[in-house]
Write a protein that holds these residues in place. Sequence first.
Motif, PDB file in Angstrom:
ATOM      1  N   ARG A  81       0.825  -1.203   0.000  1.00 31.77           N
ATOM      2  CA  ARG A  81       0.000   0.000   0.000  1.00 31.77           C
ATOM      3  C   ARG A  81       0.861   1.255   0.000  1.00 31.77           C
ATOM      4  NH1 ARG A  81      -2.731  -2.272   4.193  1.00 31.77           N
ATOM      5  NH2 ARG A  81      -2.384  -0.485   5.557  1.00 31.77           N
ATOM      6  N   VAL A  82       1.968   1.211   0.737  1.00 33.79           N
ATOM      7  CA  VAL A  82       2.882   2.360   0.775  1.00 33.79           C
ATOM      8  C   VAL A  82       3.476   2.588  -0.615  1.00 33.79           C
ATOM      9  CG1 VAL A  82       5.039   3.284   1.718  1.00 33.79           C
ATOM     10  CG2 VAL A  82       3.440   2.090   3.225  1.00 33.79           C
ATOM     11  N   VAL A  83       3.958   1.525  -1.241  1.00 31.67           N
ATOM     12  CA  VAL A  83       4.568   1.650  -2.561  1.00 31.67           C
ATOM     13  C   VAL A  83       3.554   2.167  -3.580  1.00 31.67           C
ATOM     14  CG1 VAL A  83       5.573   0.352  -4.488  1.00 31.67           C
ATOM     15  CG2 VAL A  83       6.384  -0.026  -2.171  1.00 31.67           C
ATOM     16  N   ARG A  84       2.359   1.636  -3.549  1.00 29.97           N
ATOM     17  CA  ARG A  84       1.312   2.096  -4.478  1.00 29.97           C
ATOM     18  C   ARG A  84       1.037   3.588  -4.256  1.00 29.97           C
ATOM     19  NH1 ARG A  84      -2.343  -0.004  -7.846  1.00 29.97           N
ATOM     20  NH2 ARG A  84      -1.826  -2.138  -7.286  1.00 29.97           N
ATOM     21  N   PHE A  85       0.960   4.015  -3.004  1.00 32.00           N
ATOM     22  CA  PHE A  85       0.733   5.426  -2.684  1.00 32.00           C
ATOM     23  C   PHE A  85       1.874   6.288  -3.224  1.00 32.00           C
ATOM     24  CE2 PHE A  85       1.241   9.108   0.124  1.00 32.00           C
ATOM     25  CZ  PHE A  85      -0.019   9.676   0.055  1.00 32.00           C
ATOM     26  N   ILE A 120      -2.680   6.835   4.254  1.00 27.84           N
ATOM     27  CA  ILE A 120      -3.063   5.499   3.787  1.00 27.84           C
ATOM     28  C   ILE A 120      -3.599   4.604   4.899  1.00 27.84           C
ATOM     29  CG2 ILE A 120      -1.485   5.550   1.819  1.00 27.84           C
ATOM     30  CD1 ILE A 120       0.413   3.750   3.422  1.00 27.84           C
ATOM     31  N   GLY A 121      -3.731   5.161   6.088  1.00 25.27           N
ATOM     32  CA  GLY A 121      -4.263   4.385   7.202  1.00 25.27           C
ATOM     33  C   GLY A 121      -3.290   3.316   7.674  1.00 25.27           C
ATOM     34  N   LEU A 168      -1.975   1.326 -11.900  1.00 24.11           N
ATOM     35  CA  LEU A 168      -1.958   2.002 -10.600  1.00 24.11           C
ATOM     36  C   LEU A 168      -3.293   2.615 -10.224  1.00 24.11           C
ATOM     37  CD1 LEU A 168       1.450   3.876 -10.809  1.00 24.11           C
ATOM     38  CD2 LEU A 168       0.930   1.781  -9.572  1.00 24.11           C
ATOM     39  N   SER A 169      -4.147   2.809 -11.193  1.00 24.53           N
ATOM     40  CA  SER A 169      -5.412   3.485 -10.940  1.00 24.53           C
ATOM     41  C   SER A 169      -6.586   2.553 -11.196  1.00 24.53           C
ATOM     42  CB  SER A 169      -5.525   4.709 -11.854  1.00 24.53           C
ATOM     43  OG  SER A 169      -6.773   5.332 -11.703  1.00 24.53           O
ATOM     44  N   GLU A 170      -7.569   2.606 -10.310  1.00 23.63           N
ATOM     45  CA  GLU A 170      -8.766   1.791 -10.488  1.00 23.63           C
ATOM     46  C   GLU A 170      -9.624   2.313 -11.631  1.00 23.63           C
ATOM     47  OE1 GLU A 170     -10.944   1.223  -6.886  1.00 23.63           O
ATOM     48  OE2 GLU A 170      -9.120   0.816  -5.743  1.00 23.63           O
ATOM     49  N   ASP A 171      -9.531   3.593 -11.912  1.00 18.40           N
ATOM     50  CA  ASP A 171     -10.319   4.204 -12.972  1.00 18.40           C
ATOM     51  C   ASP A 171      -9.395   5.063 -13.841  1.00 18.40           C
ATOM     52  OD1 ASP A 171     -12.696   4.527 -14.296  1.00 18.40           O
ATOM     53  OD2 ASP A 171     -13.455   6.099 -12.995  1.00 18.40           O
ATOM     54  N   PRO A 172      -8.581   4.432 -14.697  1.00 18.78           N
ATOM     55  CA  PRO A 172      -7.611   5.188 -15.500  1.00 18.78           C
ATOM     56  C   PRO A 172      -8.300   6.151 -16.467  1.00 18.78           C
ATOM     57  CG  PRO A 172      -7.677   2.898 -16.181  1.00 18.78           C
ATOM     58  CD  PRO A 172      -8.554   3.014 -14.989  1.00 18.78           C
ATOM     59  N   LYS A 173      -7.605   7.254 -16.739  1.00 22.89           N
ATOM     60  CA  LYS A 173      -8.177   8.274 -17.609  1.00 22.89           C
ATOM     61  C   LYS A 173      -7.071   9.058 -18.310  1.00 22.89           C
ATOM     62  CE  LYS A 173      -8.453  11.249 -13.627  1.00 22.89           C
ATOM     63  NZ  LYS A 173      -9.184  11.187 -12.407  1.00 22.89           N
TER      64      LYS A 173
END
Length: 166
Positions: free
Chosen positions: A17-21, A51-52, A133-138
């Motif tokens: 989660r840290v790396v993704r952030f 990131i909690g 990396l993104s759930e909703d790429p754009k």
Amino acid sequence: MWSDIIHEFADSPSQGRVVRFLLENGFGVNEEGRICSNGIEIPATSVAKAIGSDRRVVDSTARRILDRPSLREIFLNMRVTPDLSRVAESLGFSVIIVMPKDANERGIIGAAIRVIADHSLAIRQIFVTDPQLSEDPKLVIIVEDPLPAGVVNEIRALPQVRQVII
């Protein structure tokens, strides 16, 4: 490449989660093992809170990054670029957000840019959110105003496009 980086941390979901952030925000790691943005240190507690997670997880992730030569090189050189989309209106620009049907399909950017070029619009900024990396790429295109009405309809009509947001 991003999936390889994420895979490197598959054994630790919290470090993953840290790396993704870090990747999503363009944050790097400096030689001292501290999270940074364009050379400015960001407290591990701030990253952890966002990131909690816990500060120790952030610190151990940064050390782990520095211990792996391939990751070290990437994160020591990571840089952030400003996103003008939130201030575009104040600057006199228009924002076109293109949501693709399949972000892994090739040619989406080229097709949208051809439409923009056909209307002789000046592009001030363009960026994409990575589908890994993104759930909703754009695709985000920032152009100078005024935005001719036909541009949106032409981009919307492209076969790769699911939705266009202005």
